[in-house]
Design an enzyme around this catalytic site. Structure first.
Site, PDB file in Angstrom:
ATOM      1  N   GLY A 145      37.446  21.442 -36.206  1.00  0.00           N
ATOM      2  CA  GLY A 145      38.873  21.423 -35.972  1.00  0.00           C
ATOM      3  C   GLY A 145      39.227  22.329 -34.811  1.00  0.00           C
ATOM      4  N   CYS A 146      40.389  22.095 -34.213  1.00  0.00           N
ATOM      5  CA  CYS A 146      40.760  22.861 -33.017  1.00  0.00           C
ATOM      6  C   CYS A 146      40.932  24.342 -33.329  1.00  0.00           C
ATOM      7  CB  CYS A 146      42.006  22.274 -32.362  1.00  0.00           C
ATOM      8  SG  CYS A 146      43.423  22.075 -33.471  1.00  0.00           S
ATOM      9  N   TYR A 147      41.771  24.682 -34.307  1.00  0.00           N
ATOM     10  CA  TYR A 147      41.935  26.094 -34.655  1.00  0.00           C
ATOM     11  C   TYR A 147      40.607  26.701 -35.094  1.00  0.00           C
ATOM     12  CZ  TYR A 147      47.060  25.526 -34.766  1.00  0.00           C
ATOM     13  OH  TYR A 147      48.372  25.304 -34.445  1.00  0.00           O
ATOM     14  N   SER A 207      37.656  25.948 -34.201  1.00  0.00           N
ATOM     15  CA  SER A 207      36.748  26.183 -33.070  1.00  0.00           C
ATOM     16  C   SER A 207      36.936  27.592 -32.520  1.00  0.00           C
ATOM     17  CB  SER A 207      36.993  25.149 -31.970  1.00  0.00           C
ATOM     18  OG  SER A 207      36.670  23.853 -32.412  1.00  0.00           O
ATOM     19  N   PHE A 227      41.471  27.772 -25.087  1.00  0.00           N
ATOM     20  CA  PHE A 227      40.838  26.491 -24.802  1.00  0.00           C
ATOM     21  C   PHE A 227      41.866  25.374 -24.930  1.00  0.00           C
ATOM     22  CE2 PHE A 227      40.419  27.631 -29.193  1.00  0.00           C
ATOM     23  CZ  PHE A 227      40.520  26.478 -29.944  1.00  0.00           C
TER      24      PHE A 227
END
Length: 315
Positions: free
Chosen positions: A115-117, A119, A287
């Site tokens: 998941g983005c968070y 990562s 990012f």
């Protein structure tokens, strides 16, 4: 050799960006599904089993259904949903965390894109826990801001509507019950005894993300300061193609410095910043939530699985 690839769920933000990243490559042949067949089970089953790799850009339940449709033992699946990120039978797709992760991705038939968070969080906490700096029972707090693209098609439409609620002009705190869907992987991958207190904000810009974890030096398992924390990250990510650690800045420079969330757009890059003072240290991951936090990470995993340069098709 051209590999065949099917994107199941090309209409969402991750699927569209993945398609854009792959459309011009001559080493990948994309299998297309007709618009009126996108939800047709028989058509999807045929394309999944025809492909060398299928990438799932779907809601969790639909992703689980797609996996169940795969009967070809040679088809490899990359799942960008939350459905399989903590599954013991799936590989977590973050190669920079350790050589073990990278080797597992290369040989796996089932890879879950982080998941983005998560990562950003795991990029920070995994090295600290595995190098015995952060105790596993540390009371972790994580704050984060993200562009609205990470919230899905409905939210994108709300933010881009010319007539919209004025509250969308402001950063909005959410996940107020501490039940955010990324918390299980944040805890498991970083081997923490407890999930963090998570403070995410969605903001009025399209994409880009910062994830910050504060550290109280007195609560850590080893005596550290800003410089030693920076050295730990610099050593851990040395030689990585997509993760860099920003140089330490002196206090006079830091006083005037801002860390924007939208400076790595369109890339698969992540930059880590270490700052603060020797009592209270901050580590921030910066990012693109649609890059290293989604489609870029999927392409990187695909490249590793196919045994080609992980940088292919990525910037």
């Amino acid at each position: 050799m051209a590999y065949t690839l099917f994107i199941d769920g090309k209409e969402g933000a991750t699927g569209l960006h993945l398609f854009e990243r792959l459309a011009s490559r001559n080493d990948v042949t994309l299998l297309h599904i007709a618009e009126d067949k996108r939800k047709d089970t028989a058509t999807r089953r045929a394309l999944i089993n025809e492909s060398d790799i299928t990438v799932l850009c779907l809601p969790d339940e639909a992703a689980r259904e797609s996996v169940s449709l795969c009967t070809n033992s040679n088809t490899r699946i990359i799942d960008a949903s939350t459905a399989h990120r903590t599954s013991a039978t799936w590989t977590y797709g973050f190669p920079e965390l350790s050589p073990v992760f990278r080797k597992s991705i290369a040989s796996s038939k089932r890879v879950a894109v982080p998941g983005c968070y998560a990562s950003g969080f795991n990029a920070i906490c995994y090295p600290l826990v595995t190098q015995l700096v952060m105790p596993r029972d540390y009371p972790v707090v994580c704050s984060a801001v993200s562009g609205y693209s990470g919230a899905g098609k409905k939210a994108i439409a709300q933010y881009e509507n010319a007539v919209r609620d004025s509250t969308l002009d402001s950063p909005r705190l959410y996940a107020l019950t501490q039940q955010h869907k990324h918390l299980p992987e944040m805890q498991k991958v970083s081997a923490l005894d407890f999930p963090p207190v998570f403070i995410p904000y969605i903001c009025d810009y399209f994409s880009g993300m910062t994830v910050t974890v504060p550290l109280h030096a007195r609560l850590l398992a080893r005596k550290v300061n800003v410089r030693t924390i920076h050295e730990i990250f610099a050593a851990h990510y040395r030689g990585c193609n997509f993760i860099t650690v920003a140089p330490l800045a002196d206090n006079d420079t830091l006083y005037e410095q801002f860390i924007a969330a939208n400076t790595l757009l369109g890339t698969n890059n992540m930059c880590l910043f270490v700052y603060g003072n020797d009592e209270r240290i901050l580590v921030t991951a910066q990012f693109d939530n649609l890059g290293k936090g989604a489609s870029g990470a999927a392409v990187q995993c695909m490249n590793i699985m196919l045994g080609i340069d992980e940088r292919t098709g990525l910037v």
